[in-house]
Design a protein around this motif. Sequence first.
Motif, PDB file in Angstrom:
ATOM      1  N   LEU A 227      44.071  35.683  33.566  1.00  0.00           N
ATOM      2  CA  LEU A 227      45.396  35.214  33.975  1.00  0.00           C
ATOM      3  C   LEU A 227      45.443  34.932  35.471  1.00  0.00           C
ATOM      4  O   LEU A 227      45.487  35.846  36.284  1.00  0.00           O
ATOM      5  N   GLY A 228      45.427  33.680  35.812  1.00  0.00           N
ATOM      6  CA  GLY A 228      45.588  33.318  37.221  1.00  0.00           C
ATOM      7  C   GLY A 228      44.588  34.020  38.113  1.00  0.00           C
ATOM      8  O   GLY A 228      43.385  33.973  37.903  1.00  0.00           O
ATOM      9  N   ILE A 229      45.103  34.729  39.113  1.00  0.00           N
ATOM     10  CA  ILE A 229      44.258  35.373  40.121  1.00  0.00           C
ATOM     11  C   ILE A 229      44.375  36.881  39.964  1.00  0.00           C
ATOM     12  O   ILE A 229      45.420  37.459  40.239  1.00  0.00           O
ATOM     13  N   GLU A 230      43.328  37.531  39.521  1.00  0.00           N
ATOM     14  CA  GLU A 230      43.332  38.981  39.341  1.00  0.00           C
ATOM     15  C   GLU A 230      43.014  39.628  40.677  1.00  0.00           C
ATOM     16  O   GLU A 230      42.062  39.273  41.349  1.00  0.00           O
ATOM     17  N   ASP A 231      43.873  40.598  41.087  1.00  0.00           N
ATOM     18  CA  ASP A 231      43.723  41.170  42.416  1.00  0.00           C
ATOM     19  C   ASP A 231      44.413  42.517  42.459  1.00  0.00           C
ATOM     20  O   ASP A 231      44.817  43.072  41.431  1.00  0.00           O
ATOM     21  N   THR A 232      44.557  43.063  43.658  1.00  0.00           N
ATOM     22  CA  THR A 232      45.330  44.281  43.872  1.00  0.00           C
ATOM     23  C   THR A 232      46.273  44.055  45.043  1.00  0.00           C
ATOM     24  O   THR A 232      46.043  43.183  45.880  1.00  0.00           O
ATOM     25  N   ASP A 233      47.335  44.860  45.101  1.00  0.00           N
ATOM     26  CA  ASP A 233      48.251  44.746  46.231  1.00  0.00           C
ATOM     27  C   ASP A 233      47.723  45.586  47.389  1.00  0.00           C
ATOM     28  O   ASP A 233      46.609  46.118  47.338  1.00  0.00           O
ATOM     29  N   ARG A 234      48.524  45.728  48.442  1.00  0.00           N
ATOM     30  CA  ARG A 234      48.064  46.419  49.645  1.00  0.00           C
ATOM     31  C   ARG A 234      47.781  47.899  49.393  1.00  0.00           C
ATOM     32  O   ARG A 234      46.982  48.515  50.094  1.00  0.00           O
ATOM     33  N   GLN A 235      48.446  48.474  48.389  1.00  0.00           N
ATOM     34  CA  GLN A 235      48.231  49.887  48.073  1.00  0.00           C
ATOM     35  C   GLN A 235      47.127  50.087  47.032  1.00  0.00           C
ATOM     36  O   GLN A 235      46.875  51.203  46.609  1.00  0.00           O
ATOM     37  N   GLY A 236      46.490  48.993  46.633  1.00  0.00           N
ATOM     38  CA  GLY A 236      45.419  49.102  45.649  1.00  0.00           C
ATOM     39  C   GLY A 236      45.895  49.097  44.212  1.00  0.00           C
ATOM     40  O   GLY A 236      45.103  49.336  43.293  1.00  0.00           O
ATOM     41  N   ASN A 237      47.170  48.831  43.982  1.00  0.00           N
ATOM     42  CA  ASN A 237      47.685  48.755  42.615  1.00  0.00           C
ATOM     43  C   ASN A 237      47.201  47.471  41.942  1.00  0.00           C
ATOM     44  O   ASN A 237      47.112  46.423  42.601  1.00  0.00           O
ATOM     45  N   PRO A 238      46.881  47.527  40.643  1.00  0.00           N
ATOM     46  CA  PRO A 238      46.453  46.302  39.957  1.00  0.00           C
ATOM     47  C   PRO A 238      47.562  45.262  39.962  1.00  0.00           C
ATOM     48  O   PRO A 238      48.730  45.571  39.735  1.00  0.00           O
ATOM     49  N   GLN A 239      47.186  44.055  40.232  1.00  0.00           N
ATOM     50  CA  GLN A 239      48.166  42.974  40.350  1.00  0.00           C
ATOM     51  C   GLN A 239      47.534  41.689  39.839  1.00  0.00           C
ATOM     52  O   GLN A 239      46.348  41.444  40.030  1.00  0.00           O
ATOM     53  N   VAL A 240      48.339  40.868  39.188  1.00  0.00           N
ATOM     54  CA  VAL A 240      47.857  39.581  38.711  1.00  0.00           C
ATOM     55  C   VAL A 240      48.850  38.504  39.119  1.00  0.00           C
ATOM     56  O   VAL A 240      50.075  38.714  39.071  1.00  0.00           O
ATOM     57  N   THR A 241      48.345  37.391  39.582  1.00  0.00           N
ATOM     58  CA  THR A 241      49.177  36.250  39.949  1.00  0.00           C
ATOM     59  C   THR A 241      49.139  35.239  38.805  1.00  0.00           C
ATOM     60  O   THR A 241      48.071  34.762  38.430  1.00  0.00           O
ATOM     61  N   ILE A 242      50.295  34.952  38.267  1.00  0.00           N
ATOM     62  CA  ILE A 242      50.405  33.963  37.193  1.00  0.00           C
ATOM     63  C   ILE A 242      50.743  32.629  37.842  1.00  0.00           C
ATOM     64  O   ILE A 242      51.871  32.391  38.277  1.00  0.00           O
ATOM     65  N   VAL A 243      49.742  31.774  37.939  1.00  0.00           N
ATOM     66  CA  VAL A 243      49.899  30.526  38.678  1.00  0.00           C
ATOM     67  C   VAL A 243      50.994  29.660  38.080  1.00  0.00           C
ATOM     68  O   VAL A 243      51.813  29.066  38.795  1.00  0.00           O
ATOM     69  N   GLU A 244      51.041  29.577  36.735  1.00  0.00           N
ATOM     70  CA  GLU A 244      52.023  28.702  36.084  1.00  0.00           C
ATOM     71  C   GLU A 244      53.450  29.163  36.319  1.00  0.00           C
ATOM     72  O   GLU A 244      54.395  28.377  36.211  1.00  0.00           O
ATOM     73  N   SER A 245      53.622  30.436  36.611  1.00  0.00           N
ATOM     74  CA  SER A 245      54.969  30.971  36.818  1.00  0.00           C
ATOM     75  C   SER A 245      55.317  31.145  38.290  1.00  0.00           C
ATOM     76  O   SER A 245      56.441  31.546  38.625  1.00  0.00           O
ATOM     77  N   ASP A 246      54.357  30.901  39.175  1.00  0.00           N
ATOM     78  CA  ASP A 246      54.572  31.122  40.608  1.00  0.00           C
ATOM     79  C   ASP A 246      55.091  32.537  40.861  1.00  0.00           C
ATOM     80  O   ASP A 246      56.040  32.759  41.625  1.00  0.00           O
ATOM     81  N   ALA A 247      54.455  33.507  40.219  1.00  0.00           N
ATOM     82  CA  ALA A 247      54.929  34.881  40.332  1.00  0.00           C
ATOM     83  C   ALA A 247      53.762  35.849  40.161  1.00  0.00           C
ATOM     84  O   ALA A 247      52.673  35.469  39.719  1.00  0.00           O
ATOM     85  N   THR A 248      54.001  37.104  40.520  1.00  0.00           N
ATOM     86  CA  THR A 248      52.997  38.154  40.367  1.00  0.00           C
ATOM     87  C   THR A 248      53.560  39.284  39.513  1.00  0.00           C
ATOM     88  O   THR A 248      54.775  39.516  39.474  1.00  0.00           O
ATOM     89  N   LEU A 249      52.656  39.985  38.825  1.00  0.00           N
ATOM     90  CA  LEU A 249      52.999  41.162  38.036  1.00  0.00           C
ATOM     91  C   LEU A 249      52.125  42.301  38.540  1.00  0.00           C
ATOM     92  O   LEU A 249      50.899  42.174  38.570  1.00  0.00           O
ATOM     93  N   THR A 250      52.760  43.383  38.951  1.00  0.00           N
ATOM     94  CA  THR A 250      52.045  44.508  39.558  1.00  0.00           C
ATOM     95  C   THR A 250      52.396  45.798  38.837  1.00  0.00           C
ATOM     96  O   THR A 250      53.556  46.005  38.453  1.00  0.00           O
ATOM     97  N   TYR A 251      51.384  46.646  38.643  1.00  0.00           N
ATOM     98  CA  TYR A 251      51.645  47.993  38.131  1.00  0.00           C
ATOM     99  C   TYR A 251      51.642  48.958  39.307  1.00  0.00           C
ATOM    100  O   TYR A 251      50.624  49.145  39.969  1.00  0.00           O
ATOM    101  N   LEU A 252      52.798  49.584  39.550  1.00  0.00           N
ATOM    102  CA  LEU A 252      52.928  50.549  40.634  1.00  0.00           C
ATOM    103  C   LEU A 252      52.653  51.944  40.075  1.00  0.00           C
ATOM    104  O   LEU A 252      53.545  52.577  39.498  1.00  0.00           O
ATOM    105  N   ARG A 253      51.427  52.395  40.247  1.00  0.00           N
ATOM    106  CA  ARG A 253      51.046  53.684  39.655  1.00  0.00           C
ATOM    107  C   ARG A 253      51.818  54.845  40.288  1.00  0.00           C
ATOM    108  O   ARG A 253      52.071  55.864  39.634  1.00  0.00           O
ATOM    109  N   GLY A 254      52.190  54.688  41.561  1.00  0.00           N
ATOM    110  CA  GLY A 254      52.896  55.774  42.235  1.00  0.00           C
ATOM    111  C   GLY A 254      54.252  56.065  41.628  1.00  0.00           C
ATOM    112  O   GLY A 254      54.690  57.222  41.564  1.00  0.00           O
TER     113      GLY A 254
END
Length: 270
Positions: A227-254
């Motif tokens: 899905l789009g660009i698989e990455d992490t945010d600044r805190q190391g949480n898993p995050q994915v960028t959905i290019v078609e939606s111009d949005a990101t989905l992040t799991y905040l483990r904290g």
Amino acid sequence: MTTGKSATAVVETTTTDDDALHRRNRLILGIVLAPIGVPIALFLEFMVQISFAWRSSNDGGATAAPQVAAIVVGLLATVPALVGGIRALRDRVFRAIASGATVVGGIGLLAVVLLVVVPAFDTLPRAASDARSLREQQRQDELEFVGVGGPTSAEEAGELMQNDVDRALRTLSVRSDVVARRTWSTTSTTDLGNRCKVFHERISLPDSVDRKRADQLLAADWKSRGLGIEDTDRQGNPQVTIVESDATLTYLRGTNQLLVESDCIPFAAP
């Protein structure tokens, strides 16, 4: 006592000689720099005029910067030589060198004023006008580009992300009706000056969800689906960028939450 006076006289003489030598060197430097700086200033002015004549990628700044540089270089190369030469002639020292500095600085300054400074009264306002026109065109283009291959608004971006949110909940074996959702939006301004809006949604997961396992499951799912660009945010949480939606989905483990955030999508002000 006589010896002390002699020493003081020697020091004063030496200081006077040093000052005279420095003054002479400055005059010579002015004679050398003026013939170098003036052609550089004229060359920059020539490039400015060529840019205006051909209107080649002229965004205003492309001509304003070299125009200002031409003025600065021209004045720095001629004014010190002219002022130094006039002062030396007034003080009747180094007359030959002072005359040369005065002539070279005066002719150079005249050339700079006529060929660089005077045209600047036309080129700089035109450059500013071109910059404004280009920026306005870019702002319009940015608004017209919204919706091309993506959502037309931040709200639509949030709607497009719901399938990915539901998929993430199924991956975690969590029913959508047991999670708490909060949505809101924020407004900002794009680099080009258009108003833009960001969609936010925070989904709080049940306490029964194991955070470490959720981290691993979501990261693996997003990676396997491409899905789009698989990455992490600044805190190391898993995050994915959905290019078609111009949005990101992040799991905040904290905080054991899913976070949806759209890009700042421009919109035309009413």
